[in-house]
Design a protein around this motif. Structure first.
Motif, PDB file in Angstrom:
ATOM      1  N   VAL A  14       0.840  -1.200   0.000  1.00 53.88           N
ATOM      2  CA  VAL A  14       0.000   0.000   0.000  1.00 53.88           C
ATOM      3  C   VAL A  14       0.877   1.253   0.000  1.00 53.88           C
ATOM      4  CG1 VAL A  14      -1.711   1.318   1.310  1.00 53.88           C
ATOM      5  CG2 VAL A  14      -1.961  -1.144   1.096  1.00 53.88           C
ATOM      6  N   GLY A  15       1.995   1.180   0.756  1.00 58.64           N
ATOM      7  CA  GLY A  15       2.928   2.314   0.841  1.00 58.64           C
ATOM      8  C   GLY A  15       3.482   2.662  -0.528  1.00 58.64           C
ATOM      9  N   SER A  16       3.939   1.659  -1.289  1.00 60.04           N
ATOM     10  CA  SER A  16       4.526   1.981  -2.584  1.00 60.04           C
ATOM     11  C   SER A  16       3.427   2.401  -3.564  1.00 60.04           C
ATOM     12  CB  SER A  16       5.386   0.831  -3.134  1.00 60.04           C
ATOM     13  OG  SER A  16       4.599  -0.297  -3.323  1.00 60.04           O
ATOM     14  N   PHE A  17       2.242   1.869  -3.363  1.00 60.34           N
ATOM     15  CA  PHE A  17       1.115   2.277  -4.217  1.00 60.34           C
ATOM     16  C   PHE A  17       0.774   3.760  -4.008  1.00 60.34           C
ATOM     17  CE2 PHE A  17      -3.501   3.034  -4.047  1.00 60.34           C
ATOM     18  CZ  PHE A  17      -3.813   2.930  -5.393  1.00 60.34           C
ATOM     19  N   THR A  18       0.760   4.186  -2.750  1.00 61.59           N
ATOM     20  CA  THR A  18       0.382   5.588  -2.487  1.00 61.59           C
ATOM     21  C   THR A  18       1.435   6.555  -3.016  1.00 61.59           C
ATOM     22  OG1 THR A  18       1.216   5.243  -0.257  1.00 61.59           O
ATOM     23  CG2 THR A  18      -1.146   5.360  -0.472  1.00 61.59           C
ATOM     24  N   LYS A  19       2.657   6.037  -3.216  1.00 62.77           N
ATOM     25  CA  LYS A  19       3.712   6.930  -3.732  1.00 62.77           C
ATOM     26  C   LYS A  19       3.646   7.079  -5.252  1.00 62.77           C
ATOM     27  CE  LYS A  19       7.014   6.153  -0.072  1.00 62.77           C
ATOM     28  NZ  LYS A  19       7.353   4.773   0.221  1.00 62.77           N
ATOM     29  N   SER A  20       2.974   6.171  -5.934  1.00 64.35           N
ATOM     30  CA  SER A  20       2.991   6.215  -7.396  1.00 64.35           C
ATOM     31  C   SER A  20       2.188   7.422  -7.900  1.00 64.35           C
ATOM     32  CB  SER A  20       2.448   4.913  -7.986  1.00 64.35           C
ATOM     33  OG  SER A  20       1.084   5.009  -8.185  1.00 64.35           O
ATOM     34  N   ASN A  21       2.663   8.030  -9.006  1.00 64.54           N
ATOM     35  CA  ASN A  21       2.032   9.267  -9.491  1.00 64.54           C
ATOM     36  C   ASN A  21       0.772   9.012 -10.303  1.00 64.54           C
ATOM     37  OD1 ASN A  21       3.911  10.964  -8.311  1.00 64.54           O
ATOM     38  ND2 ASN A  21       5.367  10.553  -9.963  1.00 64.54           N
ATOM     39  N   VAL A  22       0.814   7.919 -11.077  1.00 67.18           N
ATOM     40  CA  VAL A  22      -0.385   7.618 -11.880  1.00 67.18           C
ATOM     41  C   VAL A  22      -1.173   6.490 -11.228  1.00 67.18           C
ATOM     42  CG1 VAL A  22       0.189   8.322 -14.231  1.00 67.18           C
ATOM     43  CG2 VAL A  22       1.175   6.222 -13.281  1.00 67.18           C
ATOM     44  N   VAL A  23      -2.473   6.519 -11.433  1.00 65.61           N
ATOM     45  CA  VAL A  23      -3.297   5.399 -10.976  1.00 65.61           C
ATOM     46  C   VAL A  23      -4.046   4.868 -12.182  1.00 65.61           C
ATOM     47  CG1 VAL A  23      -5.106   4.657  -9.412  1.00 65.61           C
ATOM     48  CG2 VAL A  23      -3.576   6.483  -8.728  1.00 65.61           C
ATOM     49  N   ASP A  24      -3.570   3.750 -12.721  1.00 64.36           N
ATOM     50  CA  ASP A  24      -4.286   3.127 -13.838  1.00 64.36           C
ATOM     51  C   ASP A  24      -4.414   1.630 -13.553  1.00 64.36           C
ATOM     52  OD1 ASP A  24      -1.730   2.171 -14.138  1.00 64.36           O
ATOM     53  OD2 ASP A  24      -1.284   3.327 -15.943  1.00 64.36           O
ATOM     54  N   ASP A  25      -4.973   0.925 -14.540  1.00 63.59           N
ATOM     55  CA  ASP A  25      -5.197  -0.514 -14.340  1.00 63.59           C
ATOM     56  C   ASP A  25      -3.897  -1.265 -14.048  1.00 63.59           C
ATOM     57  OD1 ASP A  25      -7.883  -1.188 -14.280  1.00 63.59           O
ATOM     58  OD2 ASP A  25      -8.098  -0.714 -16.417  1.00 63.59           O
ATOM     59  N   LYS A  26      -2.814  -0.797 -14.677  1.00 65.25           N
ATOM     60  CA  LYS A  26      -1.534  -1.491 -14.497  1.00 65.25           C
ATOM     61  C   LYS A  26      -1.064  -1.375 -13.039  1.00 65.25           C
ATOM     62  CE  LYS A  26       2.979  -1.653 -16.538  1.00 65.25           C
ATOM     63  NZ  LYS A  26       3.916  -0.569 -16.652  1.00 65.25           N
ATOM     64  N   VAL A  27      -1.181  -0.164 -12.508  1.00 68.19           N
ATOM     65  CA  VAL A  27      -0.758   0.059 -11.119  1.00 68.19           C
ATOM     66  C   VAL A  27      -1.660  -0.730 -10.161  1.00 68.19           C
ATOM     67  CG1 VAL A  27      -0.493   1.800  -9.309  1.00 68.19           C
ATOM     68  CG2 VAL A  27       0.209   2.320 -11.637  1.00 68.19           C
ATOM     69  N   LEU A  28      -2.968  -0.713 -10.450  1.00 68.05           N
ATOM     70  CA  LEU A  28      -3.909  -1.453  -9.607  1.00 68.05           C
ATOM     71  C   LEU A  28      -3.599  -2.956  -9.657  1.00 68.05           C
ATOM     72  CD1 LEU A  28      -6.456  -1.746  -7.870  1.00 68.05           C
ATOM     73  CD2 LEU A  28      -7.817  -1.708  -9.958  1.00 68.05           C
ATOM     74  N   ASP A  29      -3.338  -3.470 -10.870  1.00 68.49           N
ATOM     75  CA  ASP A  29      -3.008  -4.899 -10.993  1.00 68.49           C
ATOM     76  C   ASP A  29      -1.764  -5.236 -10.193  1.00 68.49           C
ATOM     77  OD1 ASP A  29      -5.163  -5.522 -12.514  1.00 68.49           O
ATOM     78  OD2 ASP A  29      -4.140  -5.272 -14.451  1.00 68.49           O
ATOM     79  N   GLY A  30      -0.778  -4.331 -10.250  1.00 65.31           N
ATOM     80  CA  GLY A  30       0.466  -4.548  -9.510  1.00 65.31           C
ATOM     81  C   GLY A  30       0.196  -4.655  -8.010  1.00 65.31           C
ATOM     82  N   LEU A  31      -0.627  -3.745  -7.519  1.00 65.07           N
ATOM     83  CA  LEU A  31      -0.971  -3.735  -6.089  1.00 65.07           C
ATOM     84  C   LEU A  31      -1.699  -5.028  -5.724  1.00 65.07           C
ATOM     85  CD1 LEU A  31      -1.381  -2.184  -3.328  1.00 65.07           C
ATOM     86  CD2 LEU A  31      -3.572  -1.461  -4.242  1.00 65.07           C
ATOM     87  N   LEU A  32      -2.695  -5.389  -6.559  1.00 65.52           N
ATOM     88  CA  LEU A  32      -3.486  -6.595  -6.254  1.00 65.52           C
ATOM     89  C   LEU A  32      -2.618  -7.848  -6.309  1.00 65.52           C
ATOM     90  CD1 LEU A  32      -6.857  -5.829  -8.079  1.00 65.52           C
ATOM     91  CD2 LEU A  32      -6.323  -5.695  -5.657  1.00 65.52           C
ATOM     92  N   LYS A  33      -1.642  -7.836  -7.212  1.00 73.33           N
ATOM     93  CA  LYS A  33      -0.760  -9.008  -7.320  1.00 73.33           C
ATOM     94  C   LYS A  33       0.062  -9.149  -6.041  1.00 73.33           C
ATOM     95  CE  LYS A  33       2.310 -11.361 -10.446  1.00 73.33           C
ATOM     96  NZ  LYS A  33       3.748 -11.124 -10.278  1.00 73.33           N
ATOM     97  N   GLU A  34       0.616  -8.031  -5.602  1.00 71.70           N
ATOM     98  CA  GLU A  34       1.431  -8.071  -4.374  1.00 71.70           C
ATOM     99  C   GLU A  34       0.603  -8.526  -3.177  1.00 71.70           C
ATOM    100  OE1 GLU A  34       4.203  -4.883  -3.178  1.00 71.70           O
ATOM    101  OE2 GLU A  34       4.005  -4.220  -5.261  1.00 71.70           O
ATOM    102  N   ILE A  35      -0.613  -8.007  -3.109  1.00 73.47           N
ATOM    103  CA  ILE A  35      -1.488  -8.359  -1.987  1.00 73.47           C
ATOM    104  C   ILE A  35      -1.866  -9.841  -2.035  1.00 73.47           C
ATOM    105  CG2 ILE A  35      -3.859  -7.994  -1.133  1.00 73.47           C
ATOM    106  CD1 ILE A  35      -3.184  -4.973  -1.640  1.00 73.47           C
TER     107      ILE A  35
END
Ligand code: GDP
Length: 444
Positions: A14-35
């Motif tokens: 979640v920490g690295s997600f909140t630091k990212s500048n863009v929020v798109d499907d790719k970033v969301l997929d990355g977060l969900l994968k890590e989780i």
């Protein structure tokens, strides 16, 4: 602690997600994968994880969100809600009634921590003003009665058992009748466990249940048994239809996610968590607070309940919090209490911000850090301690004086004040939630 690893990974993701500048499907997929990876590594059921991922993706639905929506917040909120849903079967928790004999029966495999947990729960209710008795209906294991007797005596709880009667149904019934006659308000019945799920064990459980008609049956589930927790809980549910789970041994280092799967598989809530071998090591389970802690958001309410359990001096702070106040002195009192409570590794996660501050420190270094925080508070004068902290922003030289007086650095003084600010903010929120009725009262 169990799930500490999961908590760390989730907080990091979640920490690295909140630091990212863009929020798109790719970033969301990355977060969900890590989780998902973190949940799977903690032994949470594969299907549950896949469902969680799908649900979050569908609920967030990035494509159709208008530009005005704060996507980061939306994703974080959805993740939080879905993790809560995973451990919250939405069942009203059991609340023992005063002036009535509430019968609680314990079931679980041998070694799961049943006898220890019975005494912990007895002590928990006793500390909240109930008249509690313990019954040992485990006539199968030699020494079971002695163990319960020893624990009960240590906790000052009246007990009942028999060295001669071999029928557990009779002992259970006698125990319940005896305590009922004396108007005990909570009667906790410990039953035998056996090593595996044998037919006789299940028959015995059903017979005891039919004889004493418990108001609540609780299954004790060892959190260290991994994925088999789910199967075990299912098998017990079929026979004993327990209404709550207590997850034991959550202070160990095992993955612990099996217990989460057990909740989902049986639709049964976790009532408490066992967090150590001592009789005070029992924590009320609250899905929202639990997930909050997993995501590094702290659990102030849990901390105060723990303090209440320890019967430590906490009256002023509780009163303050109800009014939405949290002074520097309150922080100091809480730090002192924490020092008395045992391993920092167990306590720090409950305090917003402190978990991160002491992350990576072992118990000894962590305790030293807490001690330095206390030295800092002890170098403050009464006006500073009883303030809301603004006094230091208005007159920063006070920090220099305190750092010198306590043998620490200005930076450390600032850290203490930051910690205070976080907790004062939480106190304000809790007071608001209490006033709006969003939070239940203490007890059962
Ligand atoms: P029973 O056979 O199910 O009645 O299990 P016991 O109550 O005898 O517990 C088995 C062992 O687990 C004992 O050594 C307990 O001290 C230990 N135990 C129980 N609960 C906890 C817990 O929450 N944390 C830890 N670390 N040990 C526990």
């Amino acid at each position: 602690m169990v799930l500490a690893d999961l908590g760390r990974k989730l907080t990091e993701a979640v920490g690295s997600f909140t630091k990212s500048n863009v929020v798109d499907d790719k970033v969301l997929d990355g977060l969900l994968k890590e989780i998902s990876t973190a949940l799977l590594a903690s032994d949470v059921n594969v299907k549950l994880v896949a469902n969680l991922r799908k649900t979050i993706k569908a609920k967030v639905n990035l494509k159709d969100q208008p530009a005005t929506v704060n996507k980061k917040k939306l994703i974080q909120k959805t993740l939080y809600d879905e993790l809560v849903a995973l451990v919250d079967p939405q069942v009203e928790p059991f609340k023992p009634k005063k002036n009535k004999s509430n019968i609680i029966m314990f079931v679980g495999l041998q070694g799961s921590g049943k006898t220890t947990t019975c005494t912990k729960l007895a002590r928990y209710y006793e500390a909240r003003g109930f008249k509690v008795g313990l019954v040992c209906a485990d006539t199968f294991r030699a020494g079971a009665f002695d163990q319960l007797k020893q624990n009960a005596a240590k906790a000052g709880i009246p007990y009942f058992g028999s060295y001669t009667e071999t029928d557990p149904v009779i002992v259970a019934q006698q125990g319940v009748t005896t305590f009922r006659k004396k108007r005990f308000e909570i009667i906790i019945v410990d039953t035998s466990g056996r090593h595996s799920q044998e037919r006789e064990l299940f028959d015995e459980m059903s017979q005891i249940q039919a004889a004493i008609k418990p108001d609540q049956t609780i299954m004790v589930l060892d959190s260290t048994i991994g994925q088999s927790a789910e199967m075990q809980a299912k098998a017990f549910k079929e026979t004993a239809n327990f209404g709550a789970i207590i997850v034991s041994k959550t202070d160990g280092t095992a993955a612990g996610g099996g217990a989460i799967s057990a909740v989902a598989a049986t639709g049964t809530p976790i009532a408490f968590m066992g967090t150590g071998e001592h009789l005070t090591d029992l924590e009320k389970f609250d899905p929202q607070r639990f997930v909050g802690r997993l995501l590094g958001m702290g659990d102030v309410q849990g901390l105060f309940e723990h303090v209440q359990n320890m019967k430590l001096e906490n009256k002023d702070t509780m009163k303050h919090i109800q009014e939405g106040i949290f002074t520097v002195r309150d922080l100091r009192d809480q730090l002192t209490n924490i020092m008395k409570m045992g391993p920092l590794s167990k306590m720090a996660g409950m305090i917003p911000g402190l978990g991160q501050m002491t992350q990576g420190l072992d118990d000894e270094d962590g305790a030293m850090k807490l001690k330095r925080m206390l030295f800092i508070c002890d170098s403050m004068n009464a006006a500073e301690l009883d303030s809301d902290g603004k006094i230091f922003i208005e007159q920063p030289t006070r920090m220099t004086r305190i750092a010198r007086g306590s043998g620490t650095s200005v930076r450390e003084v600032e850290d203490v004040l930051t910690q205070h600010r976080v907790m004062a903010g939480m106190a304000k929120n809790m007071s608001k939630m209490k006033k709006s009725g969003a939070m239940g009262g203490p007890g059962g």
